[in-house]
Design a protein around this motif. Sequence first.
Motif, PDB file in Angstrom:
ATOM      1  N   PRO A  94      46.421  38.639  58.628  1.00  0.00           N
ATOM      2  CA  PRO A  94      47.590  38.082  59.308  1.00  0.00           C
ATOM      3  C   PRO A  94      47.976  38.873  60.539  1.00  0.00           C
ATOM      4  O   PRO A  94      49.047  39.466  60.622  1.00  0.00           O
ATOM      5  CB  PRO A  94      48.680  38.179  58.228  1.00  0.00           C
ATOM      6  CG  PRO A  94      48.309  39.412  57.461  1.00  0.00           C
ATOM      7  CD  PRO A  94      46.784  39.423  57.443  1.00  0.00           C
ATOM      8  N   SER A  95      47.101  38.885  61.551  1.00  0.00           N
ATOM      9  CA  SER A  95      47.377  39.659  62.753  1.00  0.00           C
ATOM     10  C   SER A  95      48.242  38.861  63.711  1.00  0.00           C
ATOM     11  O   SER A  95      48.030  37.680  63.923  1.00  0.00           O
ATOM     12  CB  SER A  95      46.065  40.048  63.445  1.00  0.00           C
ATOM     13  OG  SER A  95      45.307  38.908  63.744  1.00  0.00           O
ATOM     14  N   SER A  96      49.245  39.517  64.269  1.00  0.00           N
ATOM     15  CA  SER A  96      50.079  38.868  65.266  1.00  0.00           C
ATOM     16  C   SER A  96      49.327  38.826  66.583  1.00  0.00           C
ATOM     17  O   SER A  96      48.714  39.802  66.997  1.00  0.00           O
ATOM     18  CB  SER A  96      51.376  39.658  65.452  1.00  0.00           C
ATOM     19  OG  SER A  96      52.028  39.265  66.649  1.00  0.00           O
ATOM     20  N   PRO A  97      49.354  37.701  67.316  1.00  0.00           N
ATOM     21  CA  PRO A  97      48.626  37.629  68.577  1.00  0.00           C
ATOM     22  C   PRO A  97      49.209  38.496  69.673  1.00  0.00           C
ATOM     23  O   PRO A  97      48.570  38.725  70.674  1.00  0.00           O
ATOM     24  CB  PRO A  97      48.721  36.145  68.953  1.00  0.00           C
ATOM     25  CG  PRO A  97      49.967  35.661  68.282  1.00  0.00           C
ATOM     26  CD  PRO A  97      50.036  36.447  66.993  1.00  0.00           C
ATOM     27  N   LEU A  98      50.426  38.985  69.482  1.00  0.00           N
ATOM     28  CA  LEU A  98      51.069  39.706  70.580  1.00  0.00           C
ATOM     29  C   LEU A  98      51.547  41.099  70.216  1.00  0.00           C
ATOM     30  O   LEU A  98      52.318  41.706  70.922  1.00  0.00           O
ATOM     31  CB  LEU A  98      52.269  38.891  71.101  1.00  0.00           C
ATOM     32  CG  LEU A  98      51.904  37.507  71.653  1.00  0.00           C
ATOM     33  CD1 LEU A  98      53.166  36.797  72.109  1.00  0.00           C
ATOM     34  CD2 LEU A  98      50.925  37.623  72.790  1.00  0.00           C
ATOM     35  N   SER A  99      51.137  41.611  69.085  1.00  0.00           N
ATOM     36  CA  SER A  99      51.571  42.959  68.711  1.00  0.00           C
ATOM     37  C   SER A  99      50.519  43.619  67.854  1.00  0.00           C
ATOM     38  O   SER A  99      49.597  42.977  67.373  1.00  0.00           O
ATOM     39  CB  SER A  99      52.893  42.917  67.939  1.00  0.00           C
ATOM     40  OG  SER A  99      52.672  42.480  66.622  1.00  0.00           O
ATOM     41  N   ARG A 153      35.344  36.183  61.084  1.00  0.00           N
ATOM     42  CA  ARG A 153      36.390  35.272  61.557  1.00  0.00           C
ATOM     43  C   ARG A 153      37.721  35.525  60.847  1.00  0.00           C
ATOM     44  O   ARG A 153      38.782  35.161  61.356  1.00  0.00           O
ATOM     45  CB  ARG A 153      35.964  33.812  61.371  1.00  0.00           C
ATOM     46  CG  ARG A 153      35.932  33.354  59.914  1.00  0.00           C
ATOM     47  CD  ARG A 153      35.428  31.916  59.798  1.00  0.00           C
ATOM     48  NE  ARG A 153      35.497  31.423  58.433  1.00  0.00           N
ATOM     49  CZ  ARG A 153      34.583  31.631  57.498  1.00  0.00           C
ATOM     50  NH1 ARG A 153      33.492  32.343  57.789  1.00  0.00           N
ATOM     51  NH2 ARG A 153      34.733  31.136  56.282  1.00  0.00           N
ATOM     52  N   HIS A 154      37.670  36.132  59.677  1.00  0.00           N
ATOM     53  CA  HIS A 154      38.893  36.413  58.944  1.00  0.00           C
ATOM     54  C   HIS A 154      39.743  37.478  59.630  1.00  0.00           C
ATOM     55  O   HIS A 154      40.895  37.691  59.248  1.00  0.00           O
ATOM     56  CB  HIS A 154      38.559  36.862  57.513  1.00  0.00           C
ATOM     57  CG  HIS A 154      37.901  35.804  56.699  1.00  0.00           C
ATOM     58  ND1 HIS A 154      36.899  36.068  55.789  1.00  0.00           N
ATOM     59  CD2 HIS A 154      38.080  34.453  56.662  1.00  0.00           C
ATOM     60  CE1 HIS A 154      36.497  34.941  55.229  1.00  0.00           C
ATOM     61  NE2 HIS A 154      37.203  33.949  55.743  1.00  0.00           N
ATOM     62  N   LEU A 155      39.192  38.132  60.648  1.00  0.00           N
ATOM     63  CA  LEU A 155      39.962  39.121  61.396  1.00  0.00           C
ATOM     64  C   LEU A 155      40.839  38.466  62.450  1.00  0.00           C
ATOM     65  O   LEU A 155      41.572  39.155  63.168  1.00  0.00           O
ATOM     66  CB  LEU A 155      39.028  40.145  62.057  1.00  0.00           C
ATOM     67  CG  LEU A 155      38.290  41.073  61.089  1.00  0.00           C
ATOM     68  CD1 LEU A 155      37.267  41.917  61.836  1.00  0.00           C
ATOM     69  CD2 LEU A 155      39.263  41.962  60.329  1.00  0.00           C
ATOM     70  N   GLY A 156      40.771  37.153  62.573  1.00  0.00           N
ATOM     71  CA  GLY A 156      41.644  36.426  63.491  1.00  0.00           C
ATOM     72  C   GLY A 156      41.485  36.860  64.930  1.00  0.00           C
ATOM     73  O   GLY A 156      40.372  36.955  65.451  1.00  0.00           O
TER      74      GLY A 156
END
Length: 331
Positions: free
Chosen positions: A314-319, A99-102
């Motif tokens: 901290p992955s961006s949902p759109l990039s 889950r830490h991979l977002g």
Amino acid sequence: MTAASDERTARMALATVSEPADVITGTLVARVGPIETLALLESRTGLPSGIDPAEGELWRRRLAARLNPDEPDRVAARMEQHQLRMITPDDAVWPAELRHLGSTTPLVLWLRGDPAPLSAPLEERVTMVGARAATSYGDHIAGELATDLVGRGKVIVTGGAYGIDAAAIRAVMATAPGRVVVVLASGLDRPYPAGHEDLFPHVAATGGLLVSELPPGSAPTKWRFLQRGRLLAALGGATIVVEAGPRSGSLYVASIANALGRPVAAVPGPLTSPTSAGTHRLIKDGFAQLVVNADDVLALTDPSVRYARERTFPSSPLSHRNTRRGADLVR
């Protein structure tokens, strides 16, 4: 069918049309669920707010073109033929730390072998990666570390490549079969590299585990190799880079582990060896701590060390900003 089985089928279908770490798919599954996400592929309705309309429509066209109503049956047949098992976040054996991979959390995982190594506490799992074109020095160190670590109750998580991965796998198989998790960048029915077509079944037959987020029949690609790195990083309580050149994919694994707040370590090598240039860079730049033996690694896997640093990627949902940032290390 029950809602639970519908969700499993929807996740399987999405996994057959999405590439690993597809952030729009991951964002939608987290927000509206896999069933509604699958329905959105064939719908003309707008996507939820927060997703750029142009990117969303491109996502819809790309994935909808791959949809095949017969694909779940084909996958199920291959699973039965090759004794594979599919798990989702609703299953007890699903690794909670993923889950830490977002938004890049895998949709499902396919397993072959005993899931027990994956069920070991995170602090008992050590990810070990390194150069494919390893030197005899690297092979020796990887084998020695893997042998000592499994002898002290650890589970080795690694990829299936030649070089350091293979040295670690063979050392575990010779010492404590069943204490290894091998993450592949292809379907589990298509072992890659071909030179390990006998090694992988032996791992599964002797208590170890093969893992992939790709459905049976999937071929490895450059992107899939890169994205396998995030699973290797997330599944280990600490990541050890044994030997790596300046452009090794192992450096990407280290960058993701660092982003997750997991301890990262590297083994120094000869100053004149290009195959150790990457590990030296990790140490010099502060990405990794220097380790020389199993005692050093055990200190890193102490739960108090990991819990003090752990965070969500901290992955961006759109990039794919973070993928590009990490990939800079392997160029």
